[in-house]
Design a protein around this motif. Structure first.
Motif, PDB file in Angstrom:
ATOM      1  N   VAL A   1      46.650  41.500  46.381  1.00 20.33           N
ATOM      2  CA  VAL A   1      45.448  41.969  47.087  1.00 20.33           C
ATOM      3  C   VAL A   1      44.227  41.668  46.233  1.00 20.33           C
ATOM      4  CG1 VAL A   1      44.195  44.007  47.919  1.00 20.33           C
ATOM      5  CG2 VAL A   1      46.643  43.781  48.397  1.00 20.33           C
ATOM      6  N   ASP A   2      44.240  42.105  44.981  1.00 18.68           N
ATOM      7  CA  ASP A   2      43.095  41.918  44.087  1.00 18.68           C
ATOM      8  C   ASP A   2      42.787  40.438  43.858  1.00 18.68           C
ATOM      9  OD1 ASP A   2      42.821  44.676  43.834  1.00 18.68           O
ATOM     10  OD2 ASP A   2      43.933  44.765  41.940  1.00 18.68           O
ATOM     11  N   ARG A   3      43.822  39.632  43.697  1.00 17.16           N
ATOM     12  CA  ARG A   3      43.651  38.197  43.443  1.00 17.16           C
ATOM     13  C   ARG A   3      42.980  37.511  44.642  1.00 17.16           C
ATOM     14  NH1 ARG A   3      48.284  37.683  41.545  1.00 17.16           N
ATOM     15  NH2 ARG A   3      49.420  37.164  43.433  1.00 17.16           N
ATOM     16  N   LEU A   4      43.453  37.816  45.858  1.00 16.65           N
ATOM     17  CA  LEU A   4      42.864  37.195  47.050  1.00 16.65           C
ATOM     18  C   LEU A   4      41.444  37.686  47.296  1.00 16.65           C
ATOM     19  CD1 LEU A   4      45.945  37.154  49.432  1.00 16.65           C
ATOM     20  CD2 LEU A   4      44.744  35.168  48.486  1.00 16.65           C
ATOM     21  N   ILE A   5      41.179  38.953  47.036  1.00 12.78           N
ATOM     22  CA  ILE A   5      39.811  39.477  47.182  1.00 12.78           C
ATOM     23  C   ILE A   5      38.884  38.762  46.213  1.00 12.78           C
ATOM     24  CG2 ILE A   5      38.338  41.508  46.821  1.00 12.78           C
ATOM     25  CD1 ILE A   5      39.890  41.608  49.483  1.00 12.78           C
ATOM     26  N   ALA A   6      39.317  38.592  44.970  1.00 10.28           N
ATOM     27  CA  ALA A   6      38.494  37.899  43.968  1.00 10.28           C
ATOM     28  C   ALA A   6      38.207  36.465  44.407  1.00 10.28           C
ATOM     29  CB  ALA A   6      39.184  37.926  42.603  1.00 10.28           C
ATOM     30  N   LYS A   7      39.205  35.787  44.958  1.00 10.46           N
ATOM     31  CA  LYS A   7      39.008  34.417  45.444  1.00 10.46           C
ATOM     32  C   LYS A   7      38.032  34.391  46.607  1.00 10.46           C
ATOM     33  CE  LYS A   7      43.468  32.466  44.053  1.00 10.46           C
ATOM     34  NZ  LYS A   7      44.722  31.850  44.549  1.00 10.46           N
ATOM     35  N   ALA A   8      38.149  35.355  47.515  1.00  6.77           N
ATOM     36  CA  ALA A   8      37.246  35.413  48.672  1.00  6.77           C
ATOM     37  C   ALA A   8      35.799  35.614  48.216  1.00  6.77           C
ATOM     38  CB  ALA A   8      37.664  36.529  49.627  1.00  6.77           C
ATOM     39  N   VAL A   9      35.589  36.510  47.284  1.00 10.03           N
ATOM     40  CA  VAL A   9      34.234  36.770  46.773  1.00 10.03           C
ATOM     41  C   VAL A   9      33.697  35.541  46.040  1.00 10.03           C
ATOM     42  CG1 VAL A   9      32.895  38.183  45.147  1.00 10.03           C
ATOM     43  CG2 VAL A   9      34.525  39.275  46.727  1.00 10.03           C
ATOM     44  N   ALA A  10      34.529  34.914  45.215  1.00  9.63           N
ATOM     45  CA  ALA A  10      34.100  33.719  44.478  1.00  9.63           C
ATOM     46  C   ALA A  10      33.752  32.566  45.418  1.00  9.63           C
ATOM     47  CB  ALA A  10      35.202  33.282  43.506  1.00  9.63           C
ATOM     48  N   ALA A  11      34.379  32.536  46.602  1.00  9.50           N
ATOM     49  CA  ALA A  11      34.130  31.459  47.567  1.00  9.50           C
ATOM     50  C   ALA A  11      32.961  31.775  48.509  1.00  9.50           C
ATOM     51  CB  ALA A  11      35.392  31.183  48.376  1.00  9.50           C
ATOM     52  N   GLY A  12      32.314  32.935  48.334  1.00  6.18           N
ATOM     53  CA  GLY A  12      31.142  33.262  49.137  1.00  6.18           C
ATOM     54  C   GLY A  12      31.319  34.415  50.103  1.00  6.18           C
ATOM     55  N   GLY A  13      32.499  35.027  50.129  1.00  3.99           N
ATOM     56  CA  GLY A  13      32.718  36.196  50.981  1.00  3.99           C
ATOM     57  C   GLY A  13      32.156  37.437  50.322  1.00  3.99           C
ATOM     58  N   ARG A  14      32.256  38.542  51.035  1.00  3.61           N
ATOM     59  CA  ARG A  14      31.792  39.809  50.449  1.00  3.61           C
ATOM     60  C   ARG A  14      32.775  40.916  50.788  1.00  3.61           C
ATOM     61  NH1 ARG A  14      29.321  43.939  52.734  1.00  3.61           N
ATOM     62  NH2 ARG A  14      29.233  43.984  54.992  1.00  3.61           N
ATOM     63  N   THR A  15      32.767  41.959  49.970  1.00  4.37           N
ATOM     64  CA  THR A  15      33.646  43.102  50.216  1.00  4.37           C
ATOM     65  C   THR A  15      32.811  44.231  50.824  1.00  4.37           C
ATOM     66  OG1 THR A  15      33.338  43.832  47.938  1.00  4.37           O
ATOM     67  CG2 THR A  15      35.310  42.542  48.412  1.00  4.37           C
ATOM     68  N   PRO A  16      33.183  44.690  52.029  1.00  8.55           N
ATOM     69  CA  PRO A  16      32.408  45.744  52.674  1.00  8.55           C
ATOM     70  C   PRO A  16      32.684  47.139  52.114  1.00  8.55           C
ATOM     71  CG  PRO A  16      34.148  44.985  54.141  1.00  8.55           C
ATOM     72  CD  PRO A  16      34.194  44.124  52.913  1.00  8.55           C
ATOM     73  N   HIS A  17      33.756  47.303  51.346  1.00  8.06           N
ATOM     74  CA  HIS A  17      34.081  48.603  50.754  1.00  8.06           C
ATOM     75  C   HIS A  17      34.956  48.379  49.520  1.00  8.06           C
ATOM     76  CE1 HIS A  17      38.237  48.477  52.269  1.00  8.06           C
ATOM     77  NE2 HIS A  17      37.730  48.018  53.392  1.00  8.06           N
TER      78      HIS A  17
END
Length: 132
Positions: free
Chosen positions: A86-102
Motif C-alpha cells: 500500500v505504502d509503496r504504491l501510494i509513494a509511486k502515485a504521489v511521485a508520478a503526480g497524483g495526490r493523497t486525499p487523506h
C-alpha cells in the motif's frame, strides 16, 4: 461466467495517464490500444482498465462526461498483499503526480490509503489481515 473485471475511465491526456500508471507498475496491452484508448493491465488475466480520451469515452456513453476533479461516481478499490505494498504504491502515485486525499488509516485488521490520479479518479489501496 469468466471472472474478469474491465472498467473504463475517461482521461484528458492519454499519454500522460499512461506514463502515470506505468510509474505505478501497470502495463498496457498494445493489441487492444490505439490513439483513443489504452488497455491497462492491473492484475494479469483478471483486472483491467481502459483509459479512454474524453471524446472517445463520451461517444460510448452518449451523455456528458463527469469531471472527476469536481465530482466522483466511484472509488476504485484494489486489495494489496501487505501494508508495505500500500505504502509503496501510494509513494509511486504521489511521485508520478497524483495526490493523497487523506492520510493512511490503520484499523489493525485493515490498512488503507487512497490516491487521486491525474484526472481526479479516486483509487483506494487496502490490505486486510489474514483471517485466522
Amino acid at each position: 461466467m469468466n471472472k474478469q473485471i474491465t472498467f473504463n475511465l475517461p482521461v484528458k491526456d492519454l499519454n500522460k495517464s499512461k506514463a502515470f500508471f506505468s510509474a505505478l507498475g501497470f502495463s498496457f496491452n498494445p493489441q487492444f490500444s490505439n490513439e483513443s484508448a489504452a488497455f491497462m493491465v492491473i492484475v494479469d488475466g483478471s483486472i483491467h482498465a481502459v483509459l479512454s480520451t474524453e471524446a472517445f469515452f463520451k461517444s460510448l456513453i452518449g451523455k456528458p462526461v463527469v469531471q472527476a476533479k469536481e465530482a466522483n461516481e466511484v472509488v476504485i478499490c484494489l486489495n494489496c498483499e501487505s501494508r508495505e505494498e500500500v505504502d509503496r504504491l501510494i509513494a509511486k502515485a504521489v511521485a508520478a503526480g497524483g495526490r493523497t486525499p487523506h492520510p493512511p488509516e490503520d484499523h489493525g485488521f485493515m490498512y488503507d490509503q487512497g490516491f487521486e490520479d491525474l484526472d481526479g479518479h479516486l483509487w483506494n489501496l487496502v490490505w486486510m489481515a489474514p483471517q485466522t
